[in-house]
Write a protein that holds these residues in place. Structure first.
Motif, mmCIF file in Angstrom:
data_model
loop_
_atom_site.group_PDB
_atom_site.id
_atom_site.type_symbol
_atom_site.label_atom_id
_atom_site.label_comp_id
_atom_site.label_asym_id
_atom_site.label_seq_id
_atom_site.Cartn_x
_atom_site.Cartn_y
_atom_site.Cartn_z
ATOM 1 N N ALA A 83 19.598 2.373 -21.933
ATOM 2 C CA ALA A 83 19.229 3.464 -22.981
ATOM 3 C C ALA A 83 18.572 4.620 -22.397
ATOM 4 C CB ALA A 83 18.505 3.123 -24.143
ATOM 5 N N VAL A 84 17.417 4.352 -21.566
ATOM 6 C CA VAL A 84 16.598 5.370 -20.825
ATOM 7 C C VAL A 84 17.580 6.210 -19.859
ATOM 8 C CG1 VAL A 84 14.912 5.816 -19.152
ATOM 9 C CG2 VAL A 84 14.770 4.265 -21.220
ATOM 10 N N LEU A 85 18.536 5.321 -18.927
ATOM 11 C CA LEU A 85 19.321 5.870 -18.127
ATOM 12 C C LEU A 85 20.369 6.673 -18.646
ATOM 13 C CD1 LEU A 85 20.293 6.084 -15.085
ATOM 14 C CD2 LEU A 85 21.908 4.174 -15.847
ATOM 15 N N LEU A 122 18.140 10.010 -20.037
ATOM 16 C CA LEU A 122 17.678 10.958 -19.046
ATOM 17 C C LEU A 122 19.283 11.994 -18.587
ATOM 18 C CD1 LEU A 122 15.538 8.948 -16.838
ATOM 19 C CD2 LEU A 122 14.867 10.674 -18.336
ATOM 20 N N GLY A 123 20.243 11.014 -18.542
ATOM 21 C CA GLY A 123 21.474 11.313 -17.959
ATOM 22 C C GLY A 123 22.110 12.705 -19.024
ATOM 23 N N ASP A 124 21.849 12.445 -20.319
ATOM 24 C CA ASP A 124 22.246 13.557 -21.167
ATOM 25 C C ASP A 124 21.367 14.882 -21.103
ATOM 26 O OD1 ASP A 124 24.325 11.969 -22.305
ATOM 27 O OD2 ASP A 124 22.912 11.149 -24.097
ATOM 28 N N ALA A 125 19.864 14.379 -21.164
ATOM 29 C CA ALA A 125 18.959 15.552 -20.883
ATOM 30 C C ALA A 125 19.301 16.572 -19.428
ATOM 31 C CB ALA A 125 17.631 15.139 -20.697
ATOM 32 N N ALA A 126 19.878 15.869 -18.419
ATOM 33 C CA ALA A 126 20.178 16.419 -17.205
ATOM 34 C C ALA A 126 21.351 17.128 -16.882
ATOM 35 C CB ALA A 126 20.071 15.344 -16.017
ATOM 36 N N THR A 127 22.258 16.950 -18.019
ATOM 37 C CA THR A 127 23.461 17.774 -18.091
ATOM 38 C C THR A 127 23.303 19.155 -18.594
ATOM 39 O OG1 THR A 127 23.854 17.009 -20.448
ATOM 40 C CG2 THR A 127 24.933 15.842 -18.845
ATOM 41 N N ARG A 163 20.141 4.013 -9.949
ATOM 42 C CA ARG A 163 21.327 4.477 -10.362
ATOM 43 C C ARG A 163 21.541 5.943 -10.644
ATOM 44 N NH1 ARG A 163 20.406 -0.811 -12.088
ATOM 45 N NH2 ARG A 163 22.084 -2.020 -12.541
ATOM 46 N N VAL A 164 20.928 6.719 -10.129
ATOM 47 C CA VAL A 164 20.806 8.120 -10.528
ATOM 48 C C VAL A 164 21.645 8.937 -9.350
ATOM 49 C CG1 VAL A 164 18.505 8.317 -11.772
ATOM 50 C CG2 VAL A 164 18.564 8.395 -9.071
ATOM 51 N N ARG A 165 22.198 8.549 -8.587
ATOM 52 C CA ARG A 165 23.002 9.071 -7.307
ATOM 53 C C ARG A 165 23.738 10.005 -7.912
ATOM 54 N NH1 ARG A 165 19.156 7.858 -3.539
ATOM 55 N NH2 ARG A 165 18.975 5.633 -3.195
ATOM 56 N N SER A 166 24.395 9.780 -8.863
ATOM 57 C CA SER A 166 25.583 10.953 -9.418
ATOM 58 C C SER A 166 25.206 11.728 -10.365
ATOM 59 C CB SER A 166 26.859 9.986 -9.948
ATOM 60 O OG SER A 166 27.358 9.080 -9.001
ATOM 61 N N ASP A 167 23.868 11.540 -10.963
ATOM 62 C CA ASP A 167 23.267 12.423 -11.954
ATOM 63 C C ASP A 167 22.541 13.472 -11.270
ATOM 64 O OD1 ASP A 167 23.853 11.051 -14.832
ATOM 65 O OD2 ASP A 167 23.745 9.605 -13.017
ATOM 66 N N PRO A 168 22.456 14.591 -11.998
ATOM 67 C CA PRO A 168 21.509 15.555 -11.292
ATOM 68 C C PRO A 168 19.799 15.509 -11.753
ATOM 69 C CG PRO A 168 22.498 16.494 -13.426
ATOM 70 C CD PRO A 168 23.105 15.180 -13.044
ATOM 71 N N ILE A 169 19.637 14.172 -11.107
ATOM 72 C CA ILE A 169 18.167 13.698 -11.470
ATOM 73 C C ILE A 169 17.703 13.270 -10.020
ATOM 74 C CG2 ILE A 169 16.706 11.777 -12.548
ATOM 75 C CD1 ILE A 169 19.028 11.759 -14.635
ATOM 76 N N TYR A 174 26.538 -1.034 -16.635
ATOM 77 C CA TYR A 174 25.195 -0.379 -16.589
ATOM 78 C C TYR A 174 25.017 0.851 -15.783
ATOM 79 C CZ TYR A 174 23.889 -4.243 -19.751
ATOM 80 O OH TYR A 174 23.820 -5.031 -20.922
ATOM 81 N N LEU A 175 25.820 1.683 -16.039
ATOM 82 C CA LEU A 175 25.555 2.999 -15.465
ATOM 83 C C LEU A 175 25.649 4.212 -16.227
ATOM 84 C CD1 LEU A 175 28.646 2.301 -12.968
ATOM 85 C CD2 LEU A 175 26.484 1.945 -12.235
ATOM 86 N N SER A 176 25.136 5.388 -15.797
ATOM 87 C CA SER A 176 25.415 6.479 -16.840
ATOM 88 C C SER A 176 26.632 7.018 -16.868
ATOM 89 C CB SER A 176 24.483 7.434 -16.098
ATOM 90 O OG SER A 176 24.932 8.042 -14.975
ATOM 91 N N HIS A 177 26.978 7.481 -17.976
ATOM 92 C CA HIS A 177 28.125 8.108 -17.967
ATOM 93 C C HIS A 177 28.737 9.136 -16.966
ATOM 94 C CE1 HIS A 177 27.016 11.874 -20.012
ATOM 95 N NE2 HIS A 177 26.241 11.071 -20.588
#
Length: 908
Positions: A115-117, A120-125, A153-159, A873-876
């Protein structure tokens, strides 16, 4: 900043991470001694992120808050919690339940982490995100676990996730694969420049002493000269470590402060938070005088604390510890007593302060801490629950009550995968157990802690006797636990039918009915041969019944144990889907391992590779070395079948390293199975026979009564090719007796193959036809290997035209299955029979990485990116990135084309 003298390379590294955040995410742990410059580096990264319009979220660990479940995580996510409504329902409930903002029934920690991942991913979009976490060593354990999960798991997110950690404090990040930046002391030239920038009044001798004692530590270079001026350091060389010297340097300023200011600072140092109002209220209770923030002005002027509207923060964590430890014991107890009253509305904080305020045992406080543990467990904060129970045990008035709390803490610690800590807690509790049930619970925990020990029949007898004690005391669940443990040990090492029948009899007495899944697992593990037919019959009747995931997991395990791998998938797919949804990654790892064997034996080799890799990754994350070693053994076997001999052997060696010195027979047997298959595929038949024979040798640690049934065809093939058929004949003769008592499908498939290989010319043809005439529709690998063996037998008898037919069929089957080593062997045989073969044309799916293929398969099945992310268990966003990379490799441009692209067996 003065503490960044000589840190140009480190600053550049962090700046680079911030600057690249729009292209790719990253995570970094900055580790070093107190005062070495960690916080200053994080501040530089924060300034750079804000200048580039990044969203920044920060949190700092506070030593007095380590016992508050998810306190650090709540502080970090507070600006983004409005977006929690967009999370999937179970994730949202788990996250809000962890924060005490909603009712949650025993949420799984990994569901909170997912849920946290996603949050954070939604906020970073909307805006790239920098997460800055200082003093990780003082965050509560559940928050640290979540940060580790996110960091991987943040390699593909702008985080970008930056975490600063003090040396000497173990955390869950220590064993992770998150990159580290280790800070050491400044180079001599930079240290001298920093010292000279602070003071010029030092004598030559004192200057050399400060440089020597500071050892390049920037904070020490700034603070030690000030302490010299105040007389806190004499000319006599001390023996205190640097951290203690720095605390002394800060503490010397306290003597100059008014009493009320010192009182407020002590309350602030003891408080579990930054709230200024609670500090003033507590200080007033201590002094009997109403105090306001104005009383802290001298501390602000002295550079000890900073005030920000309604909050108070210390200039450095060493200031807090200096103030707390400089105070007398009586004053510290008084501060905690006052804070217990201030936080009277918060039962958790009140309980912790009450526990810190008493110099003696107090059952009422121990009971309050037990309540803290119960609430922490309900929120998924198991480490906090363990800490609360341990402290409750320390202050329990009755030894038996303390032992009960220690045992509960030990059981929870074991759930976390920390066997050494669980063993320590159990050892503390055992001398004070009163009553049969507490002793039985202690024996059960001792059993699971010593899972790898194989003490033979004597241990099984003790387990059965303790199960009977638990049954007599009315604890059926505990009795069943002992029965399961005894049955598993029967599976590891056969104690004889008398012992196994006693285990089965007790299981039948405790069972809820004939189709009780717990009973079927026990029948399978303790009576795989004697009761195997009964288990398979019951499982076959239940395969079309609607059952929940908890039941189907047990049924799938029972099916695999009796060799009915063709039934496993019917049950495990339901179980795996449920476990993914629930976030129960520990059990999911075990279910995936069972599923891999079904895929291996039933021919879904591509799927087996995906699932085995996921099982290995999750076993590593959930601290299950036995399961990780199992997954590594599976991957080794798969590598061998693909002709990757060197990689396969390396994976098997890694499996042994992970397993360590614990001789778990089933895992040792698996690793030898893998090595045997690697050697067999490489044409090293003597080596293959040596590895596989260990499973049949009763004196070997790899000997396994059930596993040997699964490798009889491979053993026979290696033995015949190595010119050693007699041992194989003996093994086949033994298993013929077993086969007469059980319909285990895999055993009978393997024996039909072995009979044909060992037969003389007069009988072999009929045996090959018998083996190939059996229903092998669910055993495509076994059929392909039989075709190859038959073709080889025909060619060696110069029946060339006849040989080509099964050889072609085996080659084509191996090509479809992706078994490159076997496919090459079939091509070699065809060439020897005078027929050339085109090289195998790889399916386009083999161009993808395992992660890309897994995601592509799920997308082809119609799942959305968010649904795929929940499963894996990855971000979308990570899912989207993998699909973006996969499409060009597959030669497609849309999701609608995925199904056809993955089904295609050739590349254009």
């Amino acid at each position: 900043m003065i503490t960044l003298f000589g840190r140009e390379r480190e600053v550049a590294k962090l700046a680079g991470l911030v600057d690249r955040v729009r292209e790719c995410g990253d995570a970094l742990v900055v580790r070093g001694a107190p005062g070495i410059g960690k916080s200053a580096l994080l501040a530089i990264a924060t300034e750079r992120a804000e200048a580039r319009d990044l969203l920044v979220s920060t949190v700092s660990g506070v030593q007095s808050e380590t016992h508050l479940p998810f306190a650090g995580l709540h502080q970090l996510l507070r600006p983004m919690l409005a977006g929690a409504g967009q999370l999937p329902t179970r994730q949202r409930e788990a996250l809000l339940g962890a924060f005490g903002m909603a009712e949650a029934g025993d949420p799984e920690p990994f569901l909170v982490a997912l849920a946290v991942l996603n949050l954070l991913g939604d906020a970073a979009t909307h805006r790239p995100l920098l997460i800055v976490v200082d003093d990780v060593q003082w965050l509560d354990g559940p928050t640290t676990e979540v940060l580790g999960f996110v960091a991987r798991r943040v390699r593909s997110d702008p985080i970008v996730l930056l975490m600063a950690l003090r040396d000497g404090y173990p955390t869950s990040l220590d064993a992770s694969d998150v990159p580290e930046l280790r800070l050491t002391g400044l180079e001599p030239a930079a240290a001298e420049a920093l010292l000279d920038a602070q003071t010029t009044g030092l004598s030559g001798g004192m200057r050399r002493r400060v440089l020597s004692e500071a050892a390049g530590n920037p904070l020490a270079l700034v603070e030690l000269p000030l302490a010299l001026d105040a007389g806190a350091i004499t000319d006599e060389r001390g023996v205190l470590p640097l951290t203690a010297r720095l605390e002394q340097a800060f503490a010397v300023r306290l003597a100059e402060l008014p009493p009320h200011t010192r009182g407020l600072l002590l309350v602030a140092a003891a408080n579990d938070g930054h709230d200024l109002a609670s500090v003033c209220a507590g200080g007033g209770m201590m002094t009997g005088t109403e105090l306001t923030a104005e009383a802290l002005a001298p501390a602000v002027d002295a550079g000890l604390v900073e005030l920000h509207e309604q909050t108070l923060s210390f200039r450095h964590p060493l200031v807090r510890s200096a103030i707390y430890h400089k105070a007398g014991r009586t004053d510290r107890l008084a501060a905690h007593t006052a804070l217990a009253l201030v936080h009277g509305h918060d039962p958790d904080r009140r309980a912790w302060h009450r526990a810190a305020a008493i110099p003696h045992r107090d059952e009422s406080v121990a009971a309050e801490l037990e309540g803290v543990a119960a609430r922490a467990r309900q929120r998924g904060a198991i480490p906090v629950a363990v800490t609360a129970l341990r402290r409750a045990a320390e202050i329990s008035e009755e030894p038996a009550a303390g032992a009960h709390r220690l045992l509960a803490a030990a059981e929870l610690t074991f759930e976390l995968g920390r066997g050494d800590q669980a063993a320590e807690l159990l050892a503390l509790a055992e001398p004070y157990f009163v009553g049969e049930l507490p002793r039985a619970r202690g024996v059960w925990l001792s059993e699971v802690l010593g899972e790898g020990r194989n003490d033979g029949p004597a241990r099984i007898r003790r387990l059965v006797m303790t199960a009977e004690v638990a049954e007599a005391a009315g604890d059926r669940e505990l009795a069943l636990s002992f029965v399961r443990a005894a049955a598993i040990r029967c599976w590891w090492s056969d104690p004889g039918w008398e012992q196994r029948s006693r285990v089965i009899a007790l299981a039948e007495r405790l069972a809820a009915g004939d189709d009780d899944p717990e009973l079927l697992v026990t029948l399978a593990t303790a009576g795989a041969v004697e009761r195997g037919a009964e288990v398979i019959e019951r499982l076959t009747k239940m395969r079309d019944t609607r059952l929940d995931g908890g039941v189907t997991r047990l049924l799938g395990l029972a099916a695999s144990t009796v060799g009915a791998f063709d039934l496993v998938g019917d049950f495990m797919e339901i179980s795996i889907a449920d476990l993914r949804t629930q976030g129960r990654l520990g059990l999911l790892t075990r279910a995936l391992s069972t599923q891999v064997w079904r895929q291996i034996f039933c021919g879904d080799w591509a799927g087996a590779l995906l699932v085995a890799e996921e099982a290995e990754r999750l076993a590593r994350e959930t601290a299950q070395p036995r399961r990780q070693a199992t997954a590594l053994g599976m991957l080794a076997l798969l590598a061998g079948l693909r002709g990757e001999e060197e990689r396969g052997l390396a994976l098997a060696a890694e499996g042994e390293r992970v397993l360590g010195t614990v001789a778990i027979t089933s895992v040792v047997a698996l690793l030898q199975h893998a090595r045997g298959m690697i050697a067999l595929c490489a044409g090293r038949y003597d080596d293959a026979f040596g590895h596989l024979w260990r499973l049949f040798d009763p004196g070997d640690t790899a000997h396994h009564m059930t596993w040997r049934q699964w490798v009889i065809s491979e053993l026979t093939e290696a033995a015949v090719a190595a010119g050693r058929p007699e041992p194989a004949r003996r093994a086949v003769a033994e298993l013929e007796q077993v086969a007469a008592r059980t319909p285990s499908p895999l055993l009978h498939v393997g024996l039909r193959h072995a009979r044909a290989l060992l037969a003389d010319d007069a009988g072999a043809e009929a045996l090959y036809q018998d083996a190939l005439g059996a229903d092998l529709s669910r055993w495509p690998t076994a059929r392909a290997r039989l075709l190859l063996a038959h073709g080889m037998w025909l060619r060696r008898r110069r029946r060339i035209q006849e040989a080509r037919v099964p050889l072609r069929a085996s080659r084509d089957a191996f090509d479809v299955l992706g078994l490159l080593a076997w496919g090459e062997k079939a091509r070699q045989e065809l060439r020897a029979a005078g027929e050339a073969s085109h090289l195998r044309v790889a399916p386009v799916a083999e161009l993808l990485t395992s992660q890309e293929l897994h995601i592509a398969r799920l997308a082809a099945a119609g799942l959305s990116n968010r649904e795929i992310g929940q499963q894996l268990y990855l971000s979308h966003r990570t899912v989207s990135t993998h699909l973006y990379r996969a499409f060009p490799k597959l030669g497609i441009t849309s999701r609608a084309q995925l199904r056809d692209a993955l089904a295609d067996t050739s590349r254009d």
